[in-house]
Write an enzyme that holds these catalytic residues in place. Structure first.
Site, PDB file in Angstrom:
ATOM      1  N   ARG A   1       0.884  -1.185   0.000  1.00  0.00           N
ATOM      2  CA  ARG A   1       0.000   0.000   0.000  1.00  0.00           C
ATOM      3  C   ARG A   1       0.908   1.219   0.000  1.00  0.00           C
ATOM      4  NH1 ARG A   1      -5.388   1.603   3.296  1.00  0.00           N
ATOM      5  NH2 ARG A   1      -6.135   0.123   1.742  1.00  0.00           N
TER       6      ARG A   1
ATOM      7  N   HIS B   1      -7.166   0.772  -6.671  1.00  0.00           N
ATOM      8  CA  HIS B   1      -7.441  -0.075  -5.497  1.00  0.00           C
ATOM      9  C   HIS B   1      -8.135  -1.356  -5.995  1.00  0.00           C
ATOM     10  CE1 HIS B   1      -7.786  -1.206  -1.456  1.00  0.00           C
ATOM     11  NE2 HIS B   1      -8.662  -0.344  -0.996  1.00  0.00           N
TER      12      HIS B   1
ATOM     13  N   GLN C   1     -10.165  -3.824  -3.667  1.00  0.00           N
ATOM     14  CA  GLN C   1     -11.443  -3.255  -3.252  1.00  0.00           C
ATOM     15  C   GLN C   1     -12.501  -3.481  -4.340  1.00  0.00           C
ATOM     16  OE1 GLN C   1     -12.251  -1.436  -0.265  1.00  0.00           O
ATOM     17  NE2 GLN C   1     -14.274  -1.893  -1.099  1.00  0.00           N
TER      18      GLN C   1
ATOM     19  N   ASP D   1     -17.200   7.216  -1.876  1.00  0.00           N
ATOM     20  CA  ASP D   1     -15.909   7.093  -1.192  1.00  0.00           C
ATOM     21  C   ASP D   1     -15.648   8.428  -0.512  1.00  0.00           C
ATOM     22  OD1 ASP D   1     -13.283   6.459  -0.456  1.00  0.00           O
ATOM     23  OD2 ASP D   1     -12.460   6.559  -2.489  1.00  0.00           O
TER      24      ASP D   1
ATOM     25  N   CYS E   1     -16.579   2.007   0.249  1.00  0.00           N
ATOM     26  CA  CYS E   1     -15.401   1.159   0.477  1.00  0.00           C
ATOM     27  C   CYS E   1     -14.907   1.229   1.917  1.00  0.00           C
ATOM     28  CB  CYS E   1     -14.291   1.555  -0.490  1.00  0.00           C
ATOM     29  SG  CYS E   1     -13.892   3.310  -0.404  1.00  0.00           S
TER      30      CYS E   1
ATOM     31  N   ARG F   1     -13.796  -8.479   1.461  1.00  0.00           N
ATOM     32  CA  ARG F   1     -12.371  -8.215   1.233  1.00  0.00           C
ATOM     33  C   ARG F   1     -11.563  -9.440   1.671  1.00  0.00           C
ATOM     34  NH1 ARG F   1     -10.395  -3.029   1.056  1.00  0.00           N
ATOM     35  NH2 ARG F   1      -8.491  -4.133   0.458  1.00  0.00           N
TER      36      ARG F   1
END
Ligand code: CP
Ligand code: NVA
Length: 321
Positions: free
Chosen positions: A116, A143, A146, A238, A278, A306
């Site tokens: 990340r 991402h 996700q 988001d 998310c 996830r």
């Protein structure tokens, strides 16, 4: 005899390393395979409890994380493997030593690396020099884990994706970009409404439009949230201020004011429209409590998935010899 030798050579021939950097690189068949394996992992957790026995992944995180970090760590444990968390102070990617040297060293110890990071090019660089699979755990650009979990969650709810309408309201950022790739690959129609200055990356939009031509997905970009929500089967938002943009948060609160996912926007969508985020959410900013906690919210199913989808990704990349 020669056949046996040949077979032996075949078995030992090094396979090409696979990474998961962007959904752009996945075929529709590969996406479907990830989802089918996720179904199996959810049905029979025990069956896979030793599948990655003796394997280790490194989790290099240069930004904070709840879901990504915990779901990869728990997922690896549930598959019989080990994960090592390397926060910003441990590795200092590119500062204490080069990304190339980190990749070459970690490849001697671990079987996979999740990164990340801020700049997307760090993931490309790490993957270039790593001998083990690299998974994008979020960059400023993308991402993918996700968006794959989001599509899996919708598939689970509806049974299919093709022809349904997903509307994304907010910032044309990393999550939006991965949704663009994901939806255009699987044939899910995607409406995106952003303020003018926060539209998604033009190159990614063009690529998504190209993928959509094959899948049949319709991609619509606008600056009108009410219009974008019209007849939607699912609404997604988001945060307005992503990690690393904290200095812009006051400006962003003003610019995004009309892009809040609230009752008015939801009223434009289909009656049974699903609500997505998310996470982390800034409640009462990009989404109201009322909408976030409504009956049709699948936000925490997304968060749970996830774990399951990433277990499937880990098995696909690390599990197959
Ligand atoms: N959605 C998501 O990636 O959450 P985290 O930032 O907590 O990992
Ligand atoms: N756009 C957000 C996503 C968090 C999962 C961010 O980058 O902070």
């Amino acid at each position: 005899m020669s056949g046996v030798i040949c077979q032996d050579w075949q078995d030992r021939k090094p396979k090409m390393k696979k990474d998961l950097i962007s959904i752009k690189d996945l075929s529709i068949e590969e996406i479907e395979e990830i989802f089918l394996l996720t179904d199996k992992l959810k049905e029979n957790k025990q069956k896979y409890s030793q599948s990655l026995k003796g394997k280790t992944i490194a989790l290099i995180f240069q930004k904070p994380s709840n879901r990504t970090r915990v779901s990869f760590a728990v997922g690896m444990f549930q598959l019989g493997g080990l994960s090592i968390y390397l926060g910003p102070n441990e590795i200092s990617l590119g500062i204490r030593e080069t990304t190339r040297d980190v990749a070459m060293t970690l490849s001697r110890y671990v079987d996979g690396i999740v990164l990340r990071t801020f700049e997307h090019k760090n993931i490309i660089e790490l993957a270039k020099y790593s001998k083990v699979p690299v998974i994008n755990g979020l960059s400023d650009l993308l991402h993918p884990c996700q968006a794959l979990s989001d599509l899996y969650t919708l598939r689970e709810k509806w049974g299919f994706l093709k022809g349904k309408i997903l509307s994304f309201i907010g910032d044309g950022n990393n999550v939006t970009h991965s949704l663009l790739y994901g939806c255009s690959k699987v044939g899910l129609n995607l409406n995106i409404a952003t303020p003018k200055k926060f539209q998604p990356n033009k190159e990614i939009v063009s690529e998504a439009v190209r993928f959509a031509a094959s899948s049949g997905a319709k991609i619509n970009l606008s600056n009108d949230p009410l219009k974008a929500c019209k007849d939607a089967d699912a609404l997604y938002t988001d945060v307005w201020t992503s990690m690393g943009q904290e200095k812009e948060s006051a400006m962003r609160r003003k610019v995004f004011k009309n892009f809040q996912l609230n009752k008015k926007l939801v009223s434009q969508a289909k009656r049974d429209c699903l609500i997505m985020h998310c996470l982390p959410a800034h409640r009462q900013e990009e989404i109201t409590d009322e909408v976030m906690d409504s009956e049709n919210s699948i936000i925490f199913d997304q968060a749970e998935n996830r774990l399951h989808v990433q277990k499937s990704i880990l098995l696909k990349l690390l599990g197959e010899k």
